[in-house]
Design a protein around this motif. Structure first.
Motif, PDB file in Angstrom:
ATOM      1  N   VAL A 329      31.038  34.440  44.242  1.00 54.35           N
ATOM      2  CA  VAL A 329      31.838  34.696  43.040  1.00 54.35           C
ATOM      3  C   VAL A 329      32.300  36.152  43.005  1.00 54.35           C
ATOM      4  O   VAL A 329      33.470  36.449  42.724  1.00 54.35           O
ATOM      5  CB  VAL A 329      31.023  34.336  41.787  1.00 54.35           C
ATOM      6  CG1 VAL A 329      31.761  34.801  40.528  1.00 54.35           C
ATOM      7  CG2 VAL A 329      30.787  32.844  41.709  1.00 54.35           C
ATOM      8  N   PHE A 330      31.383  37.083  43.319  1.00 54.39           N
ATOM      9  CA  PHE A 330      31.766  38.502  43.337  1.00 54.39           C
ATOM     10  C   PHE A 330      32.799  38.776  44.427  1.00 54.39           C
ATOM     11  O   PHE A 330      33.725  39.571  44.234  1.00 54.39           O
ATOM     12  CB  PHE A 330      30.534  39.372  43.546  1.00 54.39           C
ATOM     13  CG  PHE A 330      29.685  39.536  42.320  1.00 54.39           C
ATOM     14  CD1 PHE A 330      30.224  40.026  41.141  1.00 54.39           C
ATOM     15  CD2 PHE A 330      28.336  39.204  42.321  1.00 54.39           C
ATOM     16  CE1 PHE A 330      29.452  40.169  40.013  1.00 54.39           C
ATOM     17  CE2 PHE A 330      27.561  39.344  41.192  1.00 54.39           C
ATOM     18  CZ  PHE A 330      28.134  39.826  40.036  1.00 54.39           C
ATOM     19  N   ALA A 345      36.987  50.223  34.175  1.00 53.09           N
ATOM     20  CA  ALA A 345      35.570  50.065  33.815  1.00 53.09           C
ATOM     21  C   ALA A 345      35.041  48.706  34.265  1.00 53.09           C
ATOM     22  O   ALA A 345      33.900  48.599  34.757  1.00 53.09           O
ATOM     23  CB  ALA A 345      35.406  50.224  32.301  1.00 53.09           C
ATOM     24  N   GLN A 346      35.862  47.661  34.121  1.00 52.57           N
ATOM     25  CA  GLN A 346      35.424  46.338  34.554  1.00 52.57           C
ATOM     26  C   GLN A 346      35.233  46.287  36.069  1.00 52.57           C
ATOM     27  O   GLN A 346      34.277  45.687  36.573  1.00 52.57           O
ATOM     28  CB  GLN A 346      36.442  45.287  34.109  1.00 52.57           C
ATOM     29  CG  GLN A 346      36.486  45.075  32.595  1.00 52.57           C
ATOM     30  CD  GLN A 346      37.610  44.150  32.180  1.00 52.57           C
ATOM     31  OE1 GLN A 346      38.501  43.859  32.977  1.00 52.57           O
ATOM     32  NE2 GLN A 346      37.572  43.702  30.933  1.00 52.57           N
ATOM     33  N   ARG A 347      36.133  46.952  36.820  1.00 52.99           N
ATOM     34  CA  ARG A 347      35.953  46.982  38.271  1.00 52.99           C
ATOM     35  C   ARG A 347      34.672  47.703  38.669  1.00 52.99           C
ATOM     36  O   ARG A 347      33.948  47.266  39.572  1.00 52.99           O
ATOM     37  CB  ARG A 347      37.146  47.690  38.917  1.00 52.99           C
ATOM     38  CG  ARG A 347      38.470  46.934  38.793  1.00 52.99           C
ATOM     39  CD  ARG A 347      39.592  47.740  39.419  1.00 52.99           C
ATOM     40  NE  ARG A 347      40.889  47.107  39.229  1.00 52.99           N
ATOM     41  CZ  ARG A 347      42.033  47.633  39.609  1.00 52.99           C
ATOM     42  NH1 ARG A 347      42.048  48.824  40.218  1.00 52.99           N
ATOM     43  NH2 ARG A 347      43.182  47.004  39.394  1.00 52.99           N
ATOM     44  N   LYS A 348      34.392  48.784  37.968  1.00 53.94           N
ATOM     45  CA  LYS A 348      33.175  49.541  38.264  1.00 53.94           C
ATOM     46  C   LYS A 348      31.934  48.692  38.012  1.00 53.94           C
ATOM     47  O   LYS A 348      31.012  48.645  38.842  1.00 53.94           O
ATOM     48  CB  LYS A 348      33.137  50.812  37.410  1.00 53.94           C
ATOM     49  CG  LYS A 348      31.946  51.709  37.698  1.00 53.94           C
ATOM     50  CD  LYS A 348      31.996  52.963  36.847  1.00 53.94           C
ATOM     51  CE  LYS A 348      30.807  53.874  37.124  1.00 53.94           C
ATOM     52  NZ  LYS A 348      30.838  55.085  36.284  1.00 53.94           N
ATOM     53  N   ASN A 349      31.898  47.989  36.893  1.00 54.38           N
ATOM     54  CA  ASN A 349      30.748  47.132  36.593  1.00 54.38           C
ATOM     55  C   ASN A 349      30.625  46.000  37.601  1.00 54.38           C
ATOM     56  O   ASN A 349      29.518  45.676  38.069  1.00 54.38           O
ATOM     57  CB  ASN A 349      30.867  46.560  35.178  1.00 54.38           C
ATOM     58  CG  ASN A 349      30.726  47.624  34.112  1.00 54.38           C
ATOM     59  OD1 ASN A 349      30.093  48.653  34.344  1.00 54.38           O
ATOM     60  ND2 ASN A 349      31.310  47.409  32.952  1.00 54.38           N
ATOM     61  N   ILE A 352      29.187  47.374  40.815  1.00 56.12           N
ATOM     62  CA  ILE A 352      27.741  47.653  40.694  1.00 56.12           C
ATOM     63  C   ILE A 352      26.955  46.344  40.728  1.00 56.12           C
ATOM     64  O   ILE A 352      25.929  46.216  41.418  1.00 56.12           O
ATOM     65  CB  ILE A 352      27.461  48.428  39.400  1.00 56.12           C
ATOM     66  CG1 ILE A 352      28.072  49.846  39.488  1.00 56.12           C
ATOM     67  CG2 ILE A 352      25.965  48.527  39.145  1.00 56.12           C
ATOM     68  CD1 ILE A 352      27.994  50.626  38.202  1.00 56.12           C
ATOM     69  N   TRP A 353      27.420  45.344  39.998  1.00 53.22           N
ATOM     70  CA  TRP A 353      26.714  44.053  39.991  1.00 53.22           C
ATOM     71  C   TRP A 353      26.709  43.425  41.385  1.00 53.22           C
ATOM     72  O   TRP A 353      25.705  42.837  41.809  1.00 53.22           O
ATOM     73  CB  TRP A 353      27.384  43.107  38.992  1.00 53.22           C
ATOM     74  CG  TRP A 353      27.297  43.574  37.577  1.00 53.22           C
ATOM     75  CD1 TRP A 353      26.402  44.461  37.052  1.00 53.22           C
ATOM     76  CD2 TRP A 353      28.160  43.220  36.485  1.00 53.22           C
ATOM     77  NE1 TRP A 353      26.625  44.673  35.725  1.00 53.22           N
ATOM     78  CE2 TRP A 353      27.712  43.914  35.345  1.00 53.22           C
ATOM     79  CE3 TRP A 353      29.246  42.381  36.365  1.00 53.22           C
ATOM     80  CZ2 TRP A 353      28.325  43.795  34.109  1.00 53.22           C
ATOM     81  CZ3 TRP A 353      29.859  42.247  35.122  1.00 53.22           C
ATOM     82  CH2 TRP A 353      29.404  42.947  34.016  1.00 53.22           C
ATOM     83  N   ARG A 354      27.833  43.550  42.088  1.00 51.04           N
ATOM     84  CA  ARG A 354      27.901  42.955  43.423  1.00 51.04           C
ATOM     85  C   ARG A 354      26.898  43.616  44.371  1.00 51.04           C
ATOM     86  O   ARG A 354      26.188  42.929  45.120  1.00 51.04           O
ATOM     87  CB  ARG A 354      29.322  43.106  43.979  1.00 51.04           C
ATOM     88  CG  ARG A 354      29.511  42.531  45.365  1.00 51.04           C
ATOM     89  CD  ARG A 354      30.946  42.726  45.837  1.00 51.04           C
ATOM     90  NE  ARG A 354      31.306  44.137  45.878  1.00 51.04           N
ATOM     91  CZ  ARG A 354      30.981  44.954  46.886  1.00 51.04           C
ATOM     92  NH1 ARG A 354      30.290  44.489  47.921  1.00 51.04           N
ATOM     93  NH2 ARG A 354      31.341  46.216  46.867  1.00 51.04           N
ATOM     94  N   LYS A 355      26.799  44.939  44.322  1.00 54.42           N
ATOM     95  CA  LYS A 355      25.846  45.642  45.193  1.00 54.42           C
ATOM     96  C   LYS A 355      24.405  45.258  44.853  1.00 54.42           C
ATOM     97  O   LYS A 355      23.590  45.008  45.751  1.00 54.42           O
ATOM     98  CB  LYS A 355      26.029  47.145  45.054  1.00 54.42           C
ATOM     99  CG  LYS A 355      27.352  47.648  45.638  1.00 54.42           C
ATOM    100  CD  LYS A 355      27.478  49.155  45.469  1.00 54.42           C
ATOM    101  CE  LYS A 355      28.808  49.665  46.039  1.00 54.42           C
ATOM    102  NZ  LYS A 355      28.959  51.122  45.840  1.00 54.42           N
TER     103      LYS A 355
END
Length: 620
Positions: A329-330, A345-349, A352-355
């Motif tokens: 999904v990521f 900001a959404q791309r940054k989050n 981070i979630w993907r990593k």
């Protein structure tokens, strides 16, 4: 001894009044309020209002009630003053003397360290003409006095009945006492009140501490006795009747532990003799019969443990599968098609979630691989004689399998290289400074051979590393090519849909163009038919009719239209096997019911589908 209620100011209507000459009622009221006492007049009336006095104070109560002296607002001595609001001491008028406060600019009087259980204060700086009655009149308002020991050198010791009364007496430290209205030096003096160390106070405090220690020891003893485990039941003496009962208990599984303890005690006591040997032999034989039962229970528990391990491994695999789905999904969200629509900001989050998800997935995968390696090691130990050359099955793709094989071969070569290096170092150490013999020559040849072999191994290792890097590059290129092809397919699909829309528009404008469009549509229909896909034509199945009704209802409640992704996300809740391409082909086949519009400019260009069935009916 006079009670504390006989203090100055008539503290209650039911207490005995003392005639106190009050020269300045306002100053007297302020001083009493600072002392924490409600100022009362000679007739029992309050000199100040309730808003100034202590909140909720009952004038019928004395000031000697056993209360906590450290509670603010109800003691003679107010709480420790705040730096912003210093306590202002006022003149105190008594029957035989007058107390004048010290200069507020001077530092407060110093005191010594408070002894434990202190109930006695030292009062120094008394006037030479001060009597015991005058001292009692001044300090009796702080609490009930047990004894006053006055010295001839202008000081005395005052012992109170409670410890908190000491704090009230310390408040008077620093006042200057003047007896009557005399200005003689012998009739005035600056009072200093401090803690005093008395043997009686220390003795009472030690008695109280010993009492508390006894209570604590008793409480601990009761607690230990309550938590102490019960004593084991006594073991009965041996008899033939008890032996028969014990033999029956040894045969039962639930009573075996208790019966075996009794049997051990009898044997240890020396109850076995020639007459009772047969009885004890039969009981020992009964105890031995439980060995098979215990082994069966052990095997059953081992089987349960294996089932639990299998269940745990399956659960870990299911969790790993879900991790892979989340990672997918990521990955889909980071593609340019969806990535451009997110804010910074959404791309940054999302990044981070993907990593974090990838790190957890890798850790989880390593844990599963560790469990598999342990199982393979156990199976290899068990099946060493039967199948010594068992191979490990790889579940990854071909490139991943080759990469893993190259890594393992690389590790094995590195270990062999380390072993050869150790042998070379040992040979160098063993090679002495003595004369070269035939054996030394042989060792030198072996050393050269090992060095040559080590160089070959290093070259082979470098070659394998290069191959590994090449395989990884090929794998990465294949992935990039796959992504590029997917993007090309999507762009071609969009171009095809745009061409179909332009053909539909040209069909309404000109008949001449209609033939060309029909020819193009027929050619396209022929190509799509060869690819086993159908675009134009009526409904083919009941499923398409159901989808047509759902799409019409959904677009009818969205008068401004909706894009294909939004429509597909809604219908996917009802049918997870449906794809966005099927929905788009169904709507393209019915141009009289659905039409496609474009909104936005540049990067914000968006295609929306609208329901136009009612417009088609009106035009017809």
């Amino acid at each position: 001894m006079a009670s504390a209620a006989d203090g100055i100011g008539s503290l209650g209507t039911e207490q005995s009044h003392i005639n106190v000459p009050v020269a300045d009622p306002g100053a007297w009221a302020t001083a009493m309020n600072n002392l924490g006492i409600v100022p009362m007049g000679l007739t029992g009336q309050q000199l100040v209002s309730d808003s100034i006095c202590i909140q909720g104070f009952d004038p019928n109560l004395g000031i000697l009630t056993p209360i906590n002296p450290m509670m603010a607002g109800i003691t003679l001595v107010p709480p420790h003053p705040v730096a912003e609001l210093p306590v202002i001491k006022e003149i105190i008028h008594c029957k035989s003397c007058t107390l004048f406060p010290q200069n507020p600019n001077l530092p407060p009087p110093s005191t010594r360290e408070r002894p434990p259980g202190c109930k006695t204060v030292f009062v120094g700086g008394l006037p030479e003409n001060a009597t015991e009655e005058i001292v009692k009149e001044v300090f009796d308002q702080c609490g009930e006095i047990v004894a006053i020991r006055k010295s001839k050198k202008n000081f005395c010791h005052i012992r109170y009945i409670e410890e908190f009364m000491i704090d009230k007496a310390l408040y008077l430290s620093g006042y200057r006492m003047r007896i009557g209205s005399s200005t003689d030096k012998k009739d005035s003096g600056r009072i200093h009140v401090d803690f005093a160390q008395a043997r009686d106070d220390l003795y009472e405090w030690e008695c109280k501490q010993r009492l508390l220690a006894r209570e604590e020891r008793h409480r601990r003893k009761v607690h230990e006795e309550r938590l102490r485990p019960p004593s084991p039941p006594p073991i009965m003496h041996y008899s033939e009747h008890e032996a028969a009962l014990l033999a029956e208990k040894l045969k039962e599984d639930n009573k075996f532990s208790e019966a075996s303890a009794v049997l051990f005690t009898w044997v240890d006591r020396g109850e076995v003799n020639r007459r009772t040997a047969n009885h004890f032999y039969s009981m020992i034989q009964s105890a031995n019969s439980h060995v098979r039962r215990l082994m069966n229970e052990k095997a059953q528990h081992e089987e349960e443990m294996e089932l639990a391990k299998e269940h745990f491994k399956n659960s870990l695999l299911a969790i790993l599968t879900q991790f892979e789905q989340i990672t997918a999904v990521f990955t889909a969200a980071t593609r340019q098609k969806a990535w451009d629509h997110f804010s910074k900001a959404q791309r940054k989050n999302i990044d981070i979630w993907r990593k974090q998800c990838e790190e957890l997935r890798n850790a989880h995968s390593e844990e599963i691989m560790g469990i598999r390696r342990e199982e393979e090691m156990e199976m290899s130990d068990e099946d060493l004689e039967e199948n010594p050359c068992k191979k490990i099955r790889m579940e990854d793709s071909v490139l991943s399998a080759q990469s893993c094989a190259l890594r393992e071969e690389n590790d094995s070569l590195r270990w062999q290289l380390d072993a050869y290096r150790n042998e070379v170092e040992l040979l160098k150490k063993e090679q002495g400074k003595a004369y070269r013999t035939e054996e030394d020559h042989t060792q030198e040849q072996q050393l050269h051979f090992l060095q040559h072999t080590m160089q070959n191994m290093q070259q082979q290792l470098l070659r394998l590393q290069d191959e590994l890097k090449g395989k990884e590059l090929e794998l990465e290129q294949a992935r990039d090519e796959q992504r590029y092809l997917e993007g090309e397919v999507l762009s071609l699909r969009e171009k095809l849909l745009n061409a179909m829309e332009s053909v539909d528009l040209m069909n309404h404008n000109s008949e001449g163009l209609e033939k060309g469009v029909n020819g193009t549509a027929a050619l396209y229909h022929h190509r799509e038919k060869n690819n086993e896909t159908v675009i134009w034509g009526p409904l083919r199945s009941e499923k398409e009719a159901l989808l047509l009704g759902i799409i019409s209802t959904f677009l009818h409640v969205h008068p401004f239209g909706a894009n294909i992704e939004y429509l597909w996300s809604y219908i996917q809740r009802l049918d997870t096997k449906i794809s966005a391409g099927e929905l788009e082909r169904l709507m393209v086949r019915l141009p009289n019911m659905f039409k496609q519009e474009f909104s936005g400019v540049g990067a914000t260009l968006e295609k929306r589908w609208k329901f136009c069935g009612f417009e088609a009916l009106k035009s017809a």
